[in-house]
Design a protein around this motif. Structure first.
Motif, PDB file in Angstrom:
ATOM      1  N   VAL A  11       0.855  -1.179   0.048  1.00  0.00           N
ATOM      2  CA  VAL A  11       0.155   0.116   0.019  1.00  0.00           C
ATOM      3  C   VAL A  11       0.816   1.161   0.068  1.00  0.00           C
ATOM      4  O   VAL A  11       0.783   2.209  -0.792  1.00  0.00           O
ATOM      5  CB  VAL A  11      -0.963  -0.193   1.373  1.00  0.00           C
ATOM      6  CG1 VAL A  11      -1.611   1.393   1.430  1.00  0.00           C
ATOM      7  CG2 VAL A  11      -2.019  -1.059   1.042  1.00  0.00           C
ATOM      8  N   ARG A  12       1.789   1.033   0.898  1.00  0.00           N
ATOM      9  CA  ARG A  12       2.767   2.345   1.071  1.00  0.00           C
ATOM     10  C   ARG A  12       3.697   2.671  -0.423  1.00  0.00           C
ATOM     11  O   ARG A  12       3.455   3.884  -1.013  1.00  0.00           O
ATOM     12  CB  ARG A  12       3.831   2.171   2.050  1.00  0.00           C
ATOM     13  CG  ARG A  12       4.493   3.365   2.223  1.00  0.00           C
ATOM     14  CD  ARG A  12       5.275   3.266   3.609  1.00  0.00           C
ATOM     15  NE  ARG A  12       6.459   2.440   3.398  1.00  0.00           N
ATOM     16  CZ  ARG A  12       6.767   1.317   4.328  1.00  0.00           C
ATOM     17  NH1 ARG A  12       6.108   1.443   5.464  1.00  0.00           N
ATOM     18  NH2 ARG A  12       7.591   0.456   4.004  1.00  0.00           N
ATOM     19  N   HIS A  13       3.761   1.582  -1.024  1.00  0.00           N
ATOM     20  CA  HIS A  13       4.608   1.811  -2.239  1.00  0.00           C
ATOM     21  C   HIS A  13       3.506   2.118  -3.251  1.00  0.00           C
ATOM     22  O   HIS A  13       3.901   3.148  -4.181  1.00  0.00           O
ATOM     23  CB  HIS A  13       5.013   0.191  -2.818  1.00  0.00           C
ATOM     24  CG  HIS A  13       5.512   0.122  -4.098  1.00  0.00           C
ATOM     25  ND1 HIS A  13       6.831   0.714  -4.474  1.00  0.00           N
ATOM     26  CD2 HIS A  13       5.098  -0.267  -5.350  1.00  0.00           C
ATOM     27  CE1 HIS A  13       7.096   0.590  -5.684  1.00  0.00           C
ATOM     28  NE2 HIS A  13       6.226  -0.041  -6.336  1.00  0.00           N
ATOM     29  N   GLU A  14       2.433   1.580  -3.454  1.00  0.00           N
ATOM     30  CA  GLU A  14       1.300   2.485  -4.292  1.00  0.00           C
ATOM     31  C   GLU A  14       1.169   3.656  -4.233  1.00  0.00           C
ATOM     32  O   GLU A  14       0.876   4.404  -5.267  1.00  0.00           O
ATOM     33  CB  GLU A  14       0.213   1.435  -4.437  1.00  0.00           C
ATOM     34  CG  GLU A  14       0.227   0.050  -4.933  1.00  0.00           C
ATOM     35  CD  GLU A  14       0.560   0.058  -6.355  1.00  0.00           C
ATOM     36  OE1 GLU A  14       0.152   0.905  -7.147  1.00  0.00           O
ATOM     37  OE2 GLU A  14       1.375  -0.886  -6.982  1.00  0.00           O
ATOM     38  N   GLU A  17       3.522   5.832  -5.853  1.00  0.00           N
ATOM     39  CA  GLU A  17       3.651   5.967  -7.197  1.00  0.00           C
ATOM     40  C   GLU A  17       2.442   6.665  -7.877  1.00  0.00           C
ATOM     41  O   GLU A  17       2.126   6.977  -8.708  1.00  0.00           O
ATOM     42  CB  GLU A  17       3.541   4.537  -7.755  1.00  0.00           C
ATOM     43  CG  GLU A  17       4.880   3.879  -7.674  1.00  0.00           C
ATOM     44  CD  GLU A  17       4.747   2.476  -8.270  1.00  0.00           C
ATOM     45  OE1 GLU A  17       3.724   2.047  -8.786  1.00  0.00           O
ATOM     46  OE2 GLU A  17       5.782   1.846  -8.367  1.00  0.00           O
ATOM     47  N   THR A  18       1.385   6.983  -7.025  1.00  0.00           N
ATOM     48  CA  THR A  18       0.169   7.673  -7.240  1.00  0.00           C
ATOM     49  C   THR A  18       0.636   9.193  -7.626  1.00  0.00           C
ATOM     50  O   THR A  18       1.346   9.801  -6.963  1.00  0.00           O
ATOM     51  CB  THR A  18      -0.752   7.814  -6.096  1.00  0.00           C
ATOM     52  OG1 THR A  18      -1.292   6.322  -5.822  1.00  0.00           O
ATOM     53  CG2 THR A  18      -2.046   8.352  -6.478  1.00  0.00           C
ATOM     54  N   SER A  19       0.080   9.732  -9.006  1.00  0.00           N
ATOM     55  CA  SER A  19       0.211  11.025  -9.094  1.00  0.00           C
ATOM     56  C   SER A  19      -1.043  11.716  -8.444  1.00  0.00           C
ATOM     57  O   SER A  19      -2.183  11.561  -9.114  1.00  0.00           O
ATOM     58  CB  SER A  19       0.404  11.211 -10.781  1.00  0.00           C
ATOM     59  OG  SER A  19      -1.036  11.248 -11.048  1.00  0.00           O
ATOM     60  N   TRP A  20      -0.854  12.627  -7.594  1.00  0.00           N
ATOM     61  CA  TRP A  20      -1.817  13.404  -6.852  1.00  0.00           C
ATOM     62  C   TRP A  20      -1.870  14.893  -7.621  1.00  0.00           C
ATOM     63  O   TRP A  20      -1.082  15.262  -8.201  1.00  0.00           O
ATOM     64  CB  TRP A  20      -1.443  13.660  -5.345  1.00  0.00           C
ATOM     65  CG  TRP A  20      -1.209  12.503  -4.615  1.00  0.00           C
ATOM     66  CD1 TRP A  20      -0.138  11.812  -4.376  1.00  0.00           C
ATOM     67  CD2 TRP A  20      -2.275  11.606  -4.068  1.00  0.00           C
ATOM     68  NE1 TRP A  20      -0.395  10.540  -3.748  1.00  0.00           N
ATOM     69  CE2 TRP A  20      -1.700  10.492  -3.549  1.00  0.00           C
ATOM     70  CE3 TRP A  20      -3.612  11.675  -4.214  1.00  0.00           C
ATOM     71  CZ2 TRP A  20      -2.534   9.402  -2.885  1.00  0.00           C
ATOM     72  CZ3 TRP A  20      -4.491  10.736  -3.540  1.00  0.00           C
ATOM     73  CH2 TRP A  20      -3.762   9.632  -2.805  1.00  0.00           C
ATOM     74  N   PRO A  21      -3.492  15.084  -7.534  1.00  0.00           N
ATOM     75  CA  PRO A  21      -3.538  16.606  -8.325  1.00  0.00           C
ATOM     76  C   PRO A  21      -3.051  17.940  -7.696  1.00  0.00           C
ATOM     77  O   PRO A  21      -2.975  17.532  -6.282  1.00  0.00           O
ATOM     78  CB  PRO A  21      -4.893  16.603  -8.689  1.00  0.00           C
ATOM     79  CG  PRO A  21      -5.412  15.898  -7.474  1.00  0.00           C
ATOM     80  CD  PRO A  21      -4.483  14.528  -7.298  1.00  0.00           C
TER      81      PRO A  21
END
Length: 58
Positions: A11-14, A17-21
């Motif tokens: 979960v921490r890894h994902e 990697e998430t691109s936040w607005p």
């Protein structure tokens, strides 16, 4: 317990990697959502008022 630890590690890894607005995009999206919600509320209020008025004629 290793499955739970592995899950949170993934979960921490994902999340990394998430691109936040950006804040500017969030304000733009939020104002769009509020505008659409208000338009729908006005539309449904008007539609209900017309239906009630038509039913009162019967």
């Amino acid at each position: 317990m290793s499955k739970v630890g592995s899950f949170f590690k993934e979960v921490r890894h994902e999340m990394r990697e998430t691109s936040w607005p950006s804040g500017k995009n969030m304000r733009k999206y939020l104002s769009s959502i509020f505008t659409i919600v208000i338009l729908f509320a006005v539309f449904f209020y008007a539609a209900e008022s017309v239906i009630v008025w038509l039913l009162s004629l019967i």
